[in-house]
Design a protein around this motif. Structure first.
Motif, short mmCIF file in Angstrom:
data_model
loop_
_atom_site.label_atom_id
_atom_site.label_comp_id
_atom_site.label_asym_id
_atom_site.label_seq_id
_atom_site.Cartn_x
_atom_site.Cartn_y
_atom_site.Cartn_z
N ILE A 216 0.84 -1.20 0.00
CA ILE A 216 0.00 0.00 0.00
C ILE A 216 0.88 1.24 0.00
O ILE A 216 0.65 2.20 -0.75
CB ILE A 216 -0.93 0.01 1.24
N VAL B 34 -6.96 3.16 -2.88
CA VAL B 34 -6.53 2.21 -1.84
C VAL B 34 -7.75 1.59 -1.18
O VAL B 34 -7.85 0.37 -1.02
CB VAL B 34 -5.65 2.90 -0.78
N SER C 211 -4.61 7.02 -5.58
CA SER C 211 -5.42 7.93 -4.78
C SER C 211 -5.86 7.22 -3.50
O SER C 211 -5.86 5.99 -3.44
CB SER C 211 -6.64 8.38 -5.57
N THR C 212 -6.24 7.99 -2.48
CA THR C 212 -6.71 7.37 -1.24
C THR C 212 -7.95 6.53 -1.51
O THR C 212 -8.11 5.44 -0.96
CB THR C 212 -7.03 8.42 -0.17
N ASN D 295 0.42 5.63 6.41
CA ASN D 295 1.41 6.64 6.11
C ASN D 295 2.55 6.03 5.28
O ASN D 295 3.26 5.15 5.73
CB ASN D 295 1.96 7.19 7.43
N THR D 296 2.70 6.54 4.08
CA THR D 296 3.69 6.00 3.15
C THR D 296 5.09 5.99 3.75
O THR D 296 5.82 5.01 3.65
CB THR D 296 3.74 6.88 1.89
N ALA E 19 -6.35 3.28 3.64
CA ALA E 19 -6.24 4.56 2.96
C ALA E 19 -5.46 5.56 3.81
O ALA E 19 -4.79 6.45 3.29
CB ALA E 19 -7.63 5.10 2.65
N LYS F 236 1.06 4.07 -2.89
CA LYS F 236 0.80 5.49 -2.60
C LYS F 236 1.93 6.35 -3.14
O LYS F 236 1.69 7.41 -3.72
CB LYS F 236 0.63 5.70 -1.10
N ALA G 259 -0.78 12.91 -5.27
CA ALA G 259 -0.59 11.55 -5.80
C ALA G 259 -0.50 11.60 -7.32
O ALA G 259 0.36 10.94 -7.92
CB ALA G 259 -1.74 10.65 -5.36
N ASN H 219 2.73 10.67 -9.57
CA ASN H 219 2.59 9.65 -10.62
C ASN H 219 3.18 10.14 -11.95
O ASN H 219 3.77 9.37 -12.69
CB ASN H 219 1.11 9.30 -10.75
N ASP I 233 -3.95 15.63 -0.92
CA ASP I 233 -3.24 14.36 -1.06
C ASP I 233 -3.43 13.72 -2.43
O ASP I 233 -2.48 13.19 -3.01
CB ASP I 233 -3.70 13.39 0.03
N ASP I 234 -4.67 13.76 -2.92
CA ASP I 234 -4.92 13.10 -4.20
C ASP I 234 -4.26 13.83 -5.35
O ASP I 234 -3.75 13.22 -6.29
CB ASP I 234 -6.43 12.95 -4.44
#
Lengths: 417, 258
Positions: A318, A331, A327-328, A409-410, A406, A322, B80, B84, B76-77
């Motif tokens: 996961i 996940v 995206s959250t 924490n990465t 989701a 990320k 992301a 990417n 956050d998205d």
């Protein structure tokens, strides 16, 4: 879709874990299916035995014509004449019209007009109180299934020809061809008994039936509709219309609908007449549903806990996904899909097991002739519903693990190698 | 024109009750096609710096700009999506997904971007695997590959979306010296071929010595930031060259650097 691919791979990778929980779900769902079909079958059987060969809705006249015919001050007469449901003093005169109107309804499987009342049969020294039911025998057969349950004699009634129940026949020692004296007890408040019959006549017994109920067998006498009408001085009227439905359980609803269309008539369904049976059925249903709900809850908790473990196991994956830009919501979806898939696979397996359980149950509890205890139907809807509910429950159960995934924490994941 | 990536007055503080000031007023800029390293001892804050550069972490204060765009304002998205498309990551522990084959691992950033694979990207993934020398094992599960092969697959994965920046955190930390040499050479080739900016976090001075630019961080502050070309060979060796090189050539006796 990568999300689907990831969900599938995660499930396949955790083979034994997936298999374990799938079997768990399958057992739960098999119990659900088994219980559902068993209880439905049992209830259907119970209802069929109880009300299958009796009218589901009885239509009687609501108004009391005597009130308008007689002086209201003469209340003694009125009181004595209002009473029982099939009181002959409340003739149902426009029954022909109502019957024609109802004839078009697909819900109804049989309509039978009845002209009935109380009376006595005497033979020799013996006198027995009976219920004389004037019917169109072919129509009544649609409800009571008399023809198949005639144990002696012919399937015929006439103005002076009757069918009697086996209990009555045994008590009076009757066989087809015997003559009896039938007296109608008119609702005139007179002293009941053969000494004071309103109308009496000589009848011949044409056949003997066994309708499976002792009360019926020892009191019912079928005569022709015209015979009933003249016996109880109804002229062209009847006392009631009896209706039977294709689906027993629609009786109450239909009765209430028809009551709106024909407010002058009284529509009474079997459910009203059998409140005990109805409450037994509904408490049986409720307890079955409670068990099913708990089974479903156990299944959902199982899915939830397995996925919670899976989130821990897959935290590295996961984290990396990320970092790579998932995206959250993506996940979350990976785990929601896993939950739904577990529910789906488990419930399909469970439906198969449930089917076998039912088959086994009815095979091993069958009597010598191979007849099952009671008939059941494998309603595909039960299986489809079980699968749909389990899939949704699986997805719902995955909600908490999915949220946890989701939120992972990465950096934490990557740092800890 | 705006810098490719720049940090302005970055501070990072961890913890609420006991506060650790990990990064202190960091200002850094990166240009296109730079091949750079960040060095420092463990605990110096270099990994945190890399995480902020890679938008994996948010600074407590300060701004991060990518091509003039302020990343600290993105959610956050959005980050992301940015990662990417703009960033490639190479980690110390390889971090391939064991559930997927080498080829699939390379395609994951593309799948995340597009949902499903385009034929041209599959071709590109195969070319990249060829380029990093793992094409023969591209259908193997990543767990069936050696450490060096896994790291080379990770490099191919970092390249699939044609990012402008590749961030590598101790990329050779878990590799034997031969694999490490291969991986280093590969990163340099890619840098020259695709004009990709590399930011390599390492504590291995040998790797740093091969970079065009070295940023040294100590106690959360930048203590040195210089192009290696500006220094003389001798200075670089003194600063960065691992002792074994010098030892090998018989130039110096074993000496603990720092």
């Amino acid at each position: 879709m990568f999300i689907w691919k990831a969900a599938l791979r995660f499930l396949i990778e955790g083979r034994s874990q997936t298999l374990f929980i799938a079997v768990g779900i399958a057992i739960g769902i098999s119990v659900l299916v088994f219980l559902n079909i068993l209880i439905t079958g049992l209830q259907q059987d119970l209802v069929n035995t109880t009300v299958g060969d009796s009218p589901h809705i009885v239509v009687t006249s609501r108004e009391d014509p005597l009130q308008s015919l007689f002086n209201p001050e003469d209340d003694i007469l009125i009181l004595s004449r209002s009473g029982g449901m099939f009181d002959t003093s409340r003739p149902f005169n426009d029954w022909q019209y109502v019957m024609d109107q109802l004839g078009n309804r697909e819900l109804l499987s049989a309509i039978s007009p009845v002209a009935e009342g109380s009376g006595f049969i005497s033979r020799g020294e013996k006198t027995v109180s009976i219920r004389a039911r004037g019917v169109d025998l072919n129509r009544a057969d649609g409800i009571y299934n008399v023809r198949d349950r005639l144990i002696d004699g012919d399937f015929v009634v006439g103005k002076n020809q009757v069918l009697v129940g086996i209990g009555l026949a045994e008590e009076l020692d009757l066989t087809p061809g015997d003559l009896i004296r039938l007296s109608a007890l008119e609702g005139n408040g007179g002293e009941p008994g053969p000494a004071n019959p309103s109308i009496a006549g000589s009848y011949s017994v044409r056949g003997i039936f066994d309708l499976g109920s002792q009360a019926v067998n020892s009191s019912w006498v079928f005569i022709s509709l015209e015979g009933g009408q003249s016996l109880y001085r109804l002229s062209d009227g009847v006392t009631s219309l009896e209706l039977q439905l294709n689906d027993v359980f629609q009786a109450e609803e239909l009765a209430r609908n028809l009551e709106k269309s024909y407010p002058s008539l009284s529509w009474s369904s079997w459910e009203e007449e059998n409140p005990d049976l109805l409450s037994a059925l509904s408490s049986q249903s409720i307890s079955s549903y409670v068990i099913q709900a708990f089974v479903l809850l156990a299944v959902a908790l199982g899915i939830s806990s397995v996925l919670a473990v899976s989130v821990m196991q897959k935290s590295k994956q996961i984290g990396i996904l990320k970092a790579l830009g998932i995206s959250t919501a993506g996940v979350s979806r990976i785990f929601l899909i896993q939950g739904a898939l577990l529910g789906l696979i488990g419930s399909i397996l469970g439906s198969v097991i449930g089917g076998f359980l039912l088959w086994g149950f009815f095979t091993f509890t069958a009597d010598e002739t191979g007849e099952p205890l009671f008939p059941i139907t494998f309603d595909p809807l039960v299986f489809i519903m079980a699968i749909a509910i389990a899939t949704l429950a699986g997805m719902g159960a995955a909600a908490i693990p999915a949220r946890r995934a989701a939120k992972l924490n990465t950096i934490e994941v990557i740092k800890n190698g | 024109m705006a810098n490719l990536l720049s940090l302005v007055d970055i501070n990072k503080i961890y913890g609420k009750k006991v506060q650790t000031h990990v990064l202190k007023n960091i200002n850094l800029e990166y240009e296109k096609a730079e091949f750079t390293s960040i060095i420092g001892q463990s605990g110096s804050g270099k990994s945190t710096l890399l995480n902020i550069l890679g938008s994996l972490d948010r600074p407590t204060s300060g701004r991060v700009y990518a091509e003039g765009k302020d990343l600290t304002t993105l959610n956050d998205d959005a980050l992301a999506i940015f990662r990417n498309q703009m960033m490639g990551f190479i980690f110390q522990f390889h971090y391939l997904l064991p559930e997927f084959s080498a080829l699939e691992n390379v395609l994951i950033p593309h799948w995340l971007d597009r949902g499903s694979a385009q034929a041209e990207k599959v071709t590109l993934a195969k070319e990249l695997l060829e380029r990093v020398g793992v094409s023969e094992r591209m259908n193997n599960r990543s767990t069936d590959l050696s450490g060096g092969q896994q790291q080379r697959v990770a490099i191919a994965r970092a390249l699939i979306n044609r990012p402008k920046i590749i961030l590598a955190d101790e990329p050779t930390g878990n590799l034997d010296s031969e694999s490490a040499t291969q991986v280093n050479g590969l990163m340099r080739e890619i840098n020259q071929e695709f004009k990709t900016t590399f930011i390599i976090v390492t504590h291995d001075n040998h790797i740093a010595a091969q970079c065009d630019r070295v940023v040294e961080i100590k106690d959360g502050m930048i203590v040195q930031d210089y192009p290696t070309a500006e220094k003389t060979k001798q200075e670089n060796w003194e600063n960065l060259a691992p002792c074994y090189c010098l030892q090998k050539e018989g130039l110096v006796e074993w000496k603990q650097s720092n």
